[in-house]
Structure formats: C-alpha cells, structure tokens
Design a protein around this motif. Sequence first.
Motif, mmCIF file in Angstrom:
data_model
loop_
_atom_site.group_PDB
_atom_site.id
_atom_site.type_symbol
_atom_site.label_atom_id
_atom_site.label_comp_id
_atom_site.label_asym_id
_atom_site.label_seq_id
_atom_site.Cartn_x
_atom_site.Cartn_y
_atom_site.Cartn_z
ATOM 1 N N ALA A 294 0.875 -1.204 -0.118
ATOM 2 C CA ALA A 294 -0.155 0.012 -0.163
ATOM 3 C C ALA A 294 0.805 1.213 -0.019
ATOM 4 C CB ALA A 294 -0.881 0.041 1.268
ATOM 5 N N VAL A 295 1.924 1.232 0.845
ATOM 6 C CA VAL A 295 2.841 2.281 0.740
ATOM 7 C C VAL A 295 3.286 2.812 -0.538
ATOM 8 C CG1 VAL A 295 4.983 3.297 1.827
ATOM 9 C CG2 VAL A 295 3.250 2.247 3.332
ATOM 10 N N LYS A 296 4.082 1.686 -1.176
ATOM 11 C CA LYS A 296 4.611 1.621 -2.371
ATOM 12 C C LYS A 296 3.521 2.121 -3.358
ATOM 13 C CE LYS A 296 6.408 -2.480 -2.520
ATOM 14 N NZ LYS A 296 7.228 -3.797 -2.771
ATOM 15 N N LYS A 297 2.243 1.758 -3.474
ATOM 16 C CA LYS A 297 1.351 2.168 -4.536
ATOM 17 C C LYS A 297 0.819 3.496 -4.202
ATOM 18 C CE LYS A 297 -3.158 0.532 -6.481
ATOM 19 N NZ LYS A 297 -3.970 -0.665 -6.587
ATOM 20 N N ALA A 298 0.704 3.984 -3.065
ATOM 21 C CA ALA A 298 0.201 5.229 -2.873
ATOM 22 C C ALA A 298 1.203 6.666 -2.404
ATOM 23 C CB ALA A 298 -0.681 5.332 -1.532
ATOM 24 N N ILE A 299 2.409 6.249 -1.997
ATOM 25 C CA ILE A 299 3.176 7.312 -1.567
ATOM 26 C C ILE A 299 4.506 7.003 -2.257
ATOM 27 C CG2 ILE A 299 4.747 8.243 0.160
ATOM 28 C CD1 ILE A 299 1.676 8.260 0.697
ATOM 29 N N PRO A 300 4.906 7.845 -3.447
ATOM 30 C CA PRO A 300 5.916 7.751 -4.379
ATOM 31 C C PRO A 300 7.313 7.882 -3.506
ATOM 32 C CG PRO A 300 4.476 9.649 -5.035
ATOM 33 C CD PRO A 300 4.011 9.086 -3.744
ATOM 34 N N ALA A 301 8.016 7.123 -4.291
ATOM 35 C CA ALA A 301 9.470 7.492 -3.739
ATOM 36 C C ALA A 301 9.956 8.785 -3.956
ATOM 37 C CB ALA A 301 10.585 6.441 -4.363
ATOM 38 N N GLY A 302 10.693 9.461 -2.938
ATOM 39 C CA GLY A 302 11.228 10.633 -3.023
ATOM 40 C C GLY A 302 11.461 11.127 -1.610
ATOM 41 N N ILE A 303 11.665 12.583 -1.710
ATOM 42 C CA ILE A 303 12.137 13.006 -0.433
ATOM 43 C C ILE A 303 11.024 13.997 0.163
ATOM 44 C CG2 ILE A 303 13.609 14.929 0.761
ATOM 45 C CD1 ILE A 303 14.778 12.206 -0.040
ATOM 46 N N ALA A 304 10.261 13.675 1.275
ATOM 47 C CA ALA A 304 9.204 14.833 1.601
ATOM 48 C C ALA A 304 9.717 15.992 1.957
ATOM 49 C CB ALA A 304 8.769 14.115 2.982
ATOM 50 N N ASP A 305 8.871 16.964 1.814
ATOM 51 C CA ASP A 305 9.074 18.284 2.117
ATOM 52 C C ASP A 305 9.286 18.456 3.627
ATOM 53 O OD1 ASP A 305 9.371 19.126 -0.447
ATOM 54 O OD2 ASP A 305 7.080 19.492 -0.615
#
Length: 166
Positions: free
Chosen positions: A155-166
């Motif tokens: 679910a995390v991989k599907k909904a929250i893209p890889a990257g750096i959070a602000d």
Amino acid sequence: MHFSRLRPIGPPALALLIAAVGCSPADDSGSAAVPSPDAKVAKLCGKLHEVLPAKVNGESREDPEPASALTAGWGSAAIILRCGVVQPPKMIDPKVATGSDPDALAGGVDGVDWLMEKQDGGSYRFTTANRSAYVEVTVAQGQDTSSVLVDLAPAVKKAIPAGIAD
C-alpha cells in the motif's frame, strides 16, 4: 533531509531490527492524533487510506478516533498508522546514520525504507523514509512487526511515491 546518508543495513542487522521489535507495548486507547499535512501530502495520504489492507498481521481494520483519512488502525490500537506526520528528528541524527543509537535503526522491508524508534514504555514506532510523505506506524506488544511492515509495504509503495518529503 539527510536520511539518504544512512548506510544500508544488511540481512543480519535487518533481522535484528525485526526481532528487536517483535514484542512491544503501545497505548490501547483506540485514538490517534490526526496529523496536519499540506494539501499535496494530504492527497497522497488519502490515496494511501484507499489502498490500505483490511487486515494487518491477522488483525482486522479498526480505525482510531477521531475518524480521518490520515489515520488507520488494526486490532483496536495494536497497530496505528498516521500519514502526513512531520519528519522525525532521529532521521537527521548522526548517531542513527552511524548505527550508534541503540534506540533507533534504519532499514528496508519489501522496498519501503523505515526508521525504527524505541519509545518510552517499550513500544516501537516506524516512520517511512525516502517517500514523498512520512507515514508512521506504531506497533503494540505481542505483534509480529515483520508481518506488519510486510503487510503495509504494498500500500505504501502504491500510494506514496519514492522521493524526499518536504
């Protein structure tokens, strides 16, 4: 965010991380503080809320109060998820990066990077790293944390893209 400087941990250290948190107490109040993210992160969290599993570690979904698309729970308060939390201070702590903080470890489970923090009272909190939003999961005593993280990873991989959070 400096989390990317953390050295990756190998299978023995990851096994230790998972074994160390196999039994951990947590608050059983059935409530969770609702985060206050910006609109971009709230939208990602809404997507996560839609794809979260009905069961985690064999526990049925029982969302905490107050009801929010930013929080979820399984097994009453055995497993609590909060999306859109602020960056944990330990993510930029040099002790974590060097592995010298006994109360915090970094590692990955099924393609999702996590910071594990031991909490007062013995509970453990996991927070995603290297994702466009921070997702925090608190796991209660007696829960198999490896199963919790494995169950939540898709679910995390599907909904929250890889990257750096602000």
